[in-house]
Write an enzyme that holds these catalytic residues in place. Structure first.
Site, PDB file in Angstrom:
ATOM      1  N   ILE A  12      39.413  32.530  40.089  1.00 46.92           N
ATOM      2  CA  ILE A  12      39.071  33.956  40.096  1.00 46.92           C
ATOM      3  C   ILE A  12      38.758  34.433  41.508  1.00 46.92           C
ATOM      4  O   ILE A  12      38.120  33.735  42.289  1.00 46.92           O
ATOM      5  CB  ILE A  12      37.824  34.192  39.188  1.00 46.92           C
ATOM      6  CG1 ILE A  12      38.105  33.713  37.764  1.00 46.92           C
ATOM      7  CG2 ILE A  12      37.380  35.643  39.201  1.00 46.92           C
ATOM      8  CD1 ILE A  12      39.224  34.428  37.064  1.00 46.92           C
ATOM      9  N   ASP A  13      39.179  35.658  41.807  1.00 46.56           N
ATOM     10  CA  ASP A  13      38.861  36.241  43.120  1.00 46.56           C
ATOM     11  C   ASP A  13      37.674  37.189  43.012  1.00 46.56           C
ATOM     12  O   ASP A  13      37.042  37.313  41.956  1.00 46.56           O
ATOM     13  CB  ASP A  13      40.089  36.928  43.732  1.00 46.56           C
ATOM     14  CG  ASP A  13      40.578  38.138  42.950  1.00 46.56           C
ATOM     15  OD1 ASP A  13      39.841  38.651  42.085  1.00 46.56           O
ATOM     16  OD2 ASP A  13      41.713  38.572  43.205  1.00 46.56           O
ATOM     17  N   VAL A  14      37.372  37.876  44.079  1.00 48.19           N
ATOM     18  CA  VAL A  14      36.215  38.768  44.140  1.00 48.19           C
ATOM     19  C   VAL A  14      36.305  39.906  43.123  1.00 48.19           C
ATOM     20  O   VAL A  14      35.296  40.476  42.729  1.00 48.19           O
ATOM     21  CB  VAL A  14      36.024  39.292  45.579  1.00 48.19           C
ATOM     22  CG1 VAL A  14      37.129  40.270  45.962  1.00 48.19           C
ATOM     23  CG2 VAL A  14      34.656  39.916  45.776  1.00 48.19           C
TER      24      VAL A  14
END
Length: 142
Positions: A12-14
């Protein structure tokens, strides 16, 4: 062939979803698994042949988030004189339904490691790639 992935925190990214670049890793993981099960990797190493992606066209249909259960599937789409095209899908399984969240066409060539040039796909190499056509899971129409 197919691999199954559960989306974990490091995927997952920001923005709290799987970043577009991570999909490429999912697709590559399935290609390696697919080629390994077909014994293409060992054969290519013995013959000093390298498979190289030269073009990737990816479509993103839905965001994928933490905990999502995915299946990545691949099939050989076309085999040409010096290149071949693989079609892949990433399918999310949620609430008893399956949906395609991404698909991709990957064009690749085989490089002769002795002369560092793309090879003509013929003879035993063609047979190996043709055998991948028979190793297909169910695809969903998009």
């Amino acid at each position: 062939m197919a691999i199954h992935i559960k989306v974990l925190g490091y995927h997952i990214d920001v923005f709290q979803h799987v970043n577009n670049a991570r999909y490429l890793e999912f697709y590559e993981a399935d290609r390696w698994d697919w080629m390994g099960k077909a014994n293409l990797i060992e054969w290519a190493i013995q013959h000093r042949i390298v498979m190289a992606a030269v073009n990737i066209n990816v479509n993103y249909f839905q965001a994928v988030g933490l905990g999502d259960e995915l299946t990545v599937i691949s099939r050989m789409d076309k085999i040409g004189v010096k290149s071949a095209v693989c079609y892949q899908q990433i399918i999310r399984h949620r609430n008893g339904a399956d949906e395609v969240v991404s698909d991709a066409y990957v064009t690749f060539v085989f490089i002769d490691g002795k002369v560092n040039k793309a090879m003509v796909i013929e003879d035993e190499l063609r047979e190996k790639i043709e055998s991948l056509k028979n190793k297909i899971d169910a695809f969903i129409e998009v």
